[in-house]
Design an enzyme around this catalytic site. Sequence first.
Site, PDB file in Angstrom:
ATOM      1  N   ARG A 256       0.797  -1.230   0.000  1.00 32.36           N
ATOM      2  CA  ARG A 256       0.000   0.000   0.000  1.00 32.36           C
ATOM      3  C   ARG A 256       0.831   1.283   0.000  1.00 32.36           C
ATOM      4  O   ARG A 256       0.518   2.201  -0.757  1.00 32.36           O
ATOM      5  CB  ARG A 256      -1.013  -0.003   1.155  1.00 32.36           C
TER       6      ARG A 256
ATOM      7  N   CYS B 257      15.114  -4.546  -3.196  1.00 30.13           N
ATOM      8  CA  CYS B 257      16.056  -3.716  -3.929  1.00 30.13           C
ATOM      9  C   CYS B 257      15.377  -2.718  -4.844  1.00 30.13           C
ATOM     10  O   CYS B 257      15.608  -2.715  -6.053  1.00 30.13           O
ATOM     11  CB  CYS B 257      17.031  -4.613  -4.685  1.00 30.13           C
TER      12      CYS B 257
END
Lengths: 420, 420
Positions: free
Chosen positions: A318, A350
């Site tokens: 979210r 990453c």
Amino acid sequence: MFLFIIMHDFKYKDNQLYCEGIKIQDLVNRFGSPLYVYSYNTLIDHFLKLKIAFGEIEPLICYSVKANSNLAILKAVVDKGAGLDIVSGGELFYALKANCPPDRIVYASVGKTEKEIEEAIKRKILFFNVESLPELQSIQRIAKKLKKIVNIAIRINPDIEPMTHKYITTGKLTNKFGIDFDTASKIFLQRSKFPNLNICGIHIHIGSQIIDSRPFVCALKKISNYIEFLKKNNIRIEYLNIGGGLGIIYNKEKPQTAKSFALSILPLLKNFDGKLILEPGRFIVGNAGILVTKILYIKTTPLKKFIIVDAGMNDLIRPALYGAYHQISPLNKKNKKGPLQKVDVVGPICESADFFAKDRLLPQLEEGEYLAIFGAGAYGFSMSSNYNGRLKPPEVLVKGKVAKLIRRRQNYFDLIREQI
Amino acid sequence: MFLFIIMHDFKYKDNQLYCEGIKIQDLVNRFGSPLYVYSYNTLIDHFLKLKIAFGEIEPLICYSVKANSNLAILKAVVDKGAGLDIVSGGELFYALKANCPPDRIVYASVGKTEKEIEEAIKRKILFFNVESLPELQSIQRIAKKLKKIVNIAIRINPDIEPMTHKYITTGKLTNKFGIDFDTASKIFLQRSKFPNLNICGIHIHIGSQIIDSRPFVCALKKISNYIEFLKKNNIRIEYLNIGGGLGIIYNKEKPQTAKSFALSILPLLKNFDGKLILEPGRFIVGNAGILVTKILYIKTTPLKKFIIVDAGMNDLIRPALYGAYHQISPLNKKNKKGPLQKVDVVGPICESADFFAKDRLLPQLEEGEYLAIFGAGAYGFSMSSNYNGRLKPPEVLVKGKVAKLIRRRQNYFDLIREQI
């Protein structure tokens, strides 16, 4: 220092965060981190608040499965009399696994496949929320083939601005959802063209996380007038499905309560003699869940301080997807007496999208301690992925002093199960 | 009408889209829709382009597993001599399952857990890319416990603006990644404090989908000077890992080729006597994959025309998350002679984030026909989820005239496998 005005059963006792009667640190010690924890009491309390607020007209409250589809969550609300709002064949499968009576299942989606429609007809769900003319034709064709009469609610796009994030706005004419009034009228007035369909309902759903009753009232006024228009044409609406979208408190929002929502809505329905359907998801489960995560490293750079945790955007997307705010607080608040510090709370994934909070004021924290990310019950696990080769976390449902593992943590072999 | 300047093996023959020697419509008939299709030739071709461009210095090219972690894809590049760039214990598991020699595995992530570090040390990977001082201390502690000497590359954050999407910018000081030069120098000059670590490498990775060589050149100049500085202090760098981030063509980008990239980079390395590491992911697999999807409904509203397809943002989240552009084209271009029409291509998921293209000019389309969404090889399946109760699609790898199912479609029981 920490102000929680949210109504839920995640509370501090002696500076330790509890879910109902269980210390969350004990759950982490038992089930590991990251970990989703849900409160049964909060879940049911929110369901009952809506049920009671609308009590006088006895609506069918169809919990929105997409918000959180864990079978234990579904069973809990179904056992209290809820129906289910589904959006796919997978969610029909969930609903049936949770022993939801088919006549309490309603099915919405702009892209129902033939196979999904056929399955839902055979299972005798209550009705389809239909989003386009071609879909209506498709359901007619399949119903005819199966020699069934199928209930239909026409999802109307009332062209309302709900003042929420653009990605969860669904009731404007530029959105893919619903049918405009003119096209809807053609369908209703020519419904004899669809002999296997009982076109007897109207559905609206204008968006999600709407904190103000005005867009609902505005949409409902349009719909009430429209129902009057249909009545004059001898068309009776048996089901009025006003969807979901009730906002909750993530930060400092002041959303309408179930009661105030009902007080704004009910007067508009006094001439309506059919069944009201509600489709809340986030309202019921949003604040009933938290994501617990461990602090792996505290990294101080020339410009920022990063709290690096072991949960990532694969567990809760979210913030990355909607820029959503979630309250964050340590499980253990003992000895948190120093000044607040401004930090970014980030995950191990990453990419820079992988964050839970930016420039957030939090107390002094230490590596190895745990944080609770609040408001993670809805659109948390249900949107989770295995991105970066990460295992999905387990889910635990707490009821009083009993904690039940309702989904185990994935293991590495789960990651390659479908590979041959 | 359709202009493809992208170098890949998805081509039209007699108006039918082929992947290498196979008509994609035949694959859909066999494996259903939605469906990921990869070209082996395109995959390997891109790997070899980089390998050849940098041939004179024989770099170790570590394919970035997170871009696409299907074991068949990993095996294909590993068989050609690639190493693997991993970011988690899950990806170490993938790498070993794909039979990658451990001395060709490099491991980056800001949030490596103790367990993950221990596993990677035991498996004898080539080195860790270390992102913070606390992480370095953690690896030292674990290496000491295991009585091992472990290779370390310090990931330096060169504070470079790569001119890409903010979510995939990773080399600025406001990002969570890497270590600033000052802190890095302290580590290198006091490396005797880490007796179980051989701190012998430098890593940079400034972002993703970078189409211009200038940010790379700029970062590498800083690093070259830094390596000279270290040399003066009697510190020799054995591994220089310049990361990935090479951009590809999704729309009308004109990214540097492997050759032109090498031509800009190689002169800066002429004084470097260690091993060069590259970590390309998207560059190798991005244009080697497409997502095939069926048109379920064509919905005309007063303001828009929506092409509703059977793939959703759960299958490919790049448009929703990054606003990414993907070329879209019908599998069958026969009889597509009329004027182009402006449409939104959207999925069945119940939110407005679920789209693949907005206001896109496409030829006249029909319900039931299929579309190819190009450039879906990287960050497509690897970011997929079961949101909205949707099943993950299968993946097929095509080599010449042979198609191999490399991941089966999920079924409903896969959705609840971890639930008790």
